[in-house]
Scaffold this motif. Structure first.
Motif, PDB file in Angstrom:
ATOM      1  N   PHE A  52     -56.708  18.751  -4.301  1.00 48.79           N
ATOM      2  CA  PHE A  52     -57.463  18.913  -3.367  1.00 48.79           C
ATOM      3  C   PHE A  52     -57.216  19.894  -2.562  1.00 48.79           C
ATOM      4  N   SER A  53     -57.113  21.188  -1.773  1.00 43.42           N
ATOM      5  CA  SER A  53     -56.075  21.265  -0.833  1.00 43.42           C
ATOM      6  C   SER A  53     -56.518  20.887   0.935  1.00 43.42           C
ATOM      7  N   PHE A  54     -55.039  20.269   0.924  1.00 45.51           N
ATOM      8  CA  PHE A  54     -54.959  19.325   2.139  1.00 45.51           C
ATOM      9  C   PHE A  54     -54.071  20.440   3.104  1.00 45.51           C
ATOM     10  N   SER A  55     -54.845  19.889   4.616  1.00 46.02           N
ATOM     11  CA  SER A  55     -54.063  21.437   5.400  1.00 46.02           C
ATOM     12  C   SER A  55     -52.893  20.500   5.686  1.00 46.02           C
ATOM     13  N   GLU A  56     -52.136  21.484   6.300  1.00 41.88           N
ATOM     14  CA  GLU A  56     -50.521  20.558   6.903  1.00 41.88           C
ATOM     15  C   GLU A  56     -50.193  19.700   7.552  1.00 41.88           C
ATOM     16  N   MET A  57     -51.329  19.448   8.345  1.00 38.59           N
ATOM     17  CA  MET A  57     -51.617  17.855   9.498  1.00 38.59           C
ATOM     18  C   MET A  57     -52.066  17.127   8.932  1.00 38.59           C
ATOM     19  N   VAL A  58     -52.621  16.862   7.746  1.00 37.40           N
ATOM     20  CA  VAL A  58     -53.050  16.327   6.708  1.00 37.40           C
ATOM     21  C   VAL A  58     -51.898  15.998   5.908  1.00 37.40           C
ATOM     22  N   GLU A  59     -51.849  17.018   5.405  1.00 38.26           N
ATOM     23  CA  GLU A  59     -50.061  16.529   4.165  1.00 38.26           C
ATOM     24  C   GLU A  59     -48.984  15.932   5.410  1.00 38.26           C
ATOM     25  N   PHE A  60     -48.652  15.840   5.865  1.00 35.64           N
ATOM     26  CA  PHE A  60     -47.725  16.086   6.898  1.00 35.64           C
ATOM     27  C   PHE A  60     -47.828  14.397   7.595  1.00 35.64           C
ATOM     28  N   SER A  61     -49.253  14.155   7.636  1.00 38.47           N
ATOM     29  CA  SER A  61     -49.499  12.733   8.184  1.00 38.47           C
ATOM     30  C   SER A  61     -49.214  11.945   6.425  1.00 38.47           C
ATOM     31  N   PHE A  62     -49.509  12.353   5.812  1.00 35.60           N
ATOM     32  CA  PHE A  62     -49.476  11.598   4.660  1.00 35.60           C
ATOM     33  C   PHE A  62     -47.602  10.801   3.926  1.00 35.60           C
ATOM     34  N   HIS A  63     -47.048  12.191   4.342  1.00 35.36           N
ATOM     35  CA  HIS A  63     -45.205  12.214   4.477  1.00 35.36           C
ATOM     36  C   HIS A  63     -44.879  11.032   5.847  1.00 35.36           C
ATOM     37  N   LEU A  64     -45.966  10.856   7.007  1.00 32.09           N
ATOM     38  CA  LEU A  64     -45.563  10.225   8.233  1.00 32.09           C
ATOM     39  C   LEU A  64     -45.804   8.374   7.499  1.00 32.09           C
ATOM     40  N   ILE A  65     -47.173   8.376   7.277  1.00 32.04           N
ATOM     41  CA  ILE A  65     -46.987   7.391   6.550  1.00 32.04           C
ATOM     42  C   ILE A  65     -45.867   6.692   5.765  1.00 32.04           C
ATOM     43  N   ILE A  66     -45.737   8.167   4.698  1.00 30.81           N
ATOM     44  CA  ILE A  66     -44.613   7.185   3.922  1.00 30.81           C
ATOM     45  C   ILE A  66     -43.842   6.664   4.628  1.00 30.81           C
ATOM     46  N   SER A  67     -42.699   7.100   5.497  1.00 33.44           N
ATOM     47  CA  SER A  67     -41.801   7.452   5.999  1.00 33.44           C
ATOM     48  C   SER A  67     -42.219   5.968   7.250  1.00 33.44           C
ATOM     49  N   VAL A  68     -43.437   5.767   7.729  1.00 37.33           N
ATOM     50  CA  VAL A  68     -43.889   4.155   8.745  1.00 37.33           C
ATOM     51  C   VAL A  68     -43.913   3.102   7.108  1.00 37.33           C
ATOM     52  N   ILE A  69     -44.092   3.216   6.108  1.00 39.45           N
ATOM     53  CA  ILE A  69     -44.414   2.154   4.684  1.00 39.45           C
ATOM     54  C   ILE A  69     -42.196   1.679   4.945  1.00 39.45           C
ATOM     55  N   LEU A  70     -41.154   3.137   4.405  1.00 38.95           N
ATOM     56  CA  LEU A  70     -40.775   2.438   4.310  1.00 38.95           C
ATOM     57  C   LEU A  70     -39.291   2.296   5.479  1.00 38.95           C
ATOM     58  N   ALA A  71     -40.118   2.813   6.363  1.00 35.94           N
ATOM     59  CA  ALA A  71     -39.315   1.958   7.409  1.00 35.94           C
ATOM     60  C   ALA A  71     -39.684   0.791   7.585  1.00 35.94           C
ATOM     61  N   THR A  72     -40.860   0.374   8.002  1.00 41.28           N
ATOM     62  CA  THR A  72     -40.913  -1.458   8.017  1.00 41.28           C
ATOM     63  C   THR A  72     -40.375  -1.465   7.424  1.00 41.28           C
ATOM     64  N   ILE A  73     -40.479  -1.838   5.869  1.00 41.91           N
ATOM     65  CA  ILE A  73     -39.948  -2.279   5.275  1.00 41.91           C
ATOM     66  C   ILE A  73     -38.511  -2.246   4.746  1.00 41.91           C
ATOM     67  N   LEU A  74     -37.828  -1.511   5.096  1.00 42.69           N
ATOM     68  CA  LEU A  74     -35.954  -1.715   5.856  1.00 42.69           C
ATOM     69  C   LEU A  74     -35.983  -2.524   6.980  1.00 42.69           C
ATOM     70  N   LEU A  75     -36.708  -2.214   7.745  1.00 42.17           N
ATOM     71  CA  LEU A  75     -36.416  -3.322   8.682  1.00 42.17           C
ATOM     72  C   LEU A  75     -36.791  -5.044   8.585  1.00 42.17           C
ATOM     73  N   TYR A  76     -37.290  -5.085   8.082  1.00 37.03           N
ATOM     74  CA  TYR A  76     -38.160  -6.489   7.123  1.00 37.03           C
ATOM     75  C   TYR A  76     -36.675  -6.639   6.144  1.00 37.03           C
ATOM     76  N   VAL A  77     -36.110  -6.347   5.407  1.00 36.08           N
ATOM     77  CA  VAL A  77     -34.786  -6.313   4.624  1.00 36.08           C
ATOM     78  C   VAL A  77     -34.022  -6.578   5.595  1.00 36.08           C
ATOM     79  N   ALA A  78     -33.147  -5.246   5.979  1.00 34.71           N
ATOM     80  CA  ALA A  78     -32.119  -5.852   7.222  1.00 34.71           C
ATOM     81  C   ALA A  78     -31.825  -7.293   8.371  1.00 34.71           C
ATOM     82  N   THR A  79     -33.650  -7.093   8.684  1.00 37.12           N
ATOM     83  CA  THR A  79     -34.001  -8.221   9.677  1.00 37.12           C
ATOM     84  C   THR A  79     -33.206  -9.714   8.508  1.00 37.12           C
TER      85      THR A  79
END
Length: 149
Positions: A52-79
């Motif tokens: 597929f050919s995604f728009s920049e906004m969709v691709e950036f949304s993929f990046h943010l989804i990964i970032s949220v998952i990573l941030a939440t996992i790190l917060l869980y582990v740190a806590t």
């Protein structure tokens, strides 16, 4: 810490830190024509996505989804492990740099991204992930707390 606060804090940290990384890499790409922002958004090497050919906004949304998952996992582990402020900074930055280092070779899988041997691209990419790690670790703290929340 209850789950909703945990998820909200991890999500906010992930979105804001992900936007900081994206803005930094986009600035580098615009200013110096080093395609590190393109690399950040690149999904050419993912089997189903590459059809597929995604728009920049969709691709950036993929990046943010990964970032949220990573941030939440790190917060869980740190806590869970009650990391101190110093441990949070060092480990979050280290993990962010490690992820950047592991992902950088995917640049060889696309024509749109920098060459694998581009030292300026690698430097900017890793510096961006350093900024991401610093930003992420700063969001995990409340003013009156001595440990990650």
């Amino acid at each position: 810490m209850n789950l909703p606060r945990f998820v909200i804090k991890g999500s906010v940290a992930g979105v804001i830190s992900g936007v900081i990384l994206g803005l930094f890499l986009k600035t580098i790409e615009i200013r110096w024509n080093i395609n590190v922002y393109t690399l950040l958004l690149n999904v050419d090497y993912i089997p189903v996505f590459n059809r597929f050919s995604f728009s920049e906004m969709v691709e950036f949304s993929f990046h943010l989804i990964i970032s949220v998952i990573l941030a939440t996992i790190l917060l869980y582990v740190a806590t869970k492990h009650q990391w101190t402020r110093q441990q949070m900074m060092v480990r979050t930055i280290g993990i962010s740099l490690f992820i950047g280092l592991v992902l950088y070779p995917t640049t060889a899988l696309s024509e749109r991204t920098p060459p694998l041997t581009s030292v300026p691209a690698l430097f900017c990419w890793l510096f961006g992930h350093l900024l991401y790690g610093v930003a992420l670790s700063l969001f995990y703290w409340d003013k009156n707390e001595t440990q990650a929340i």
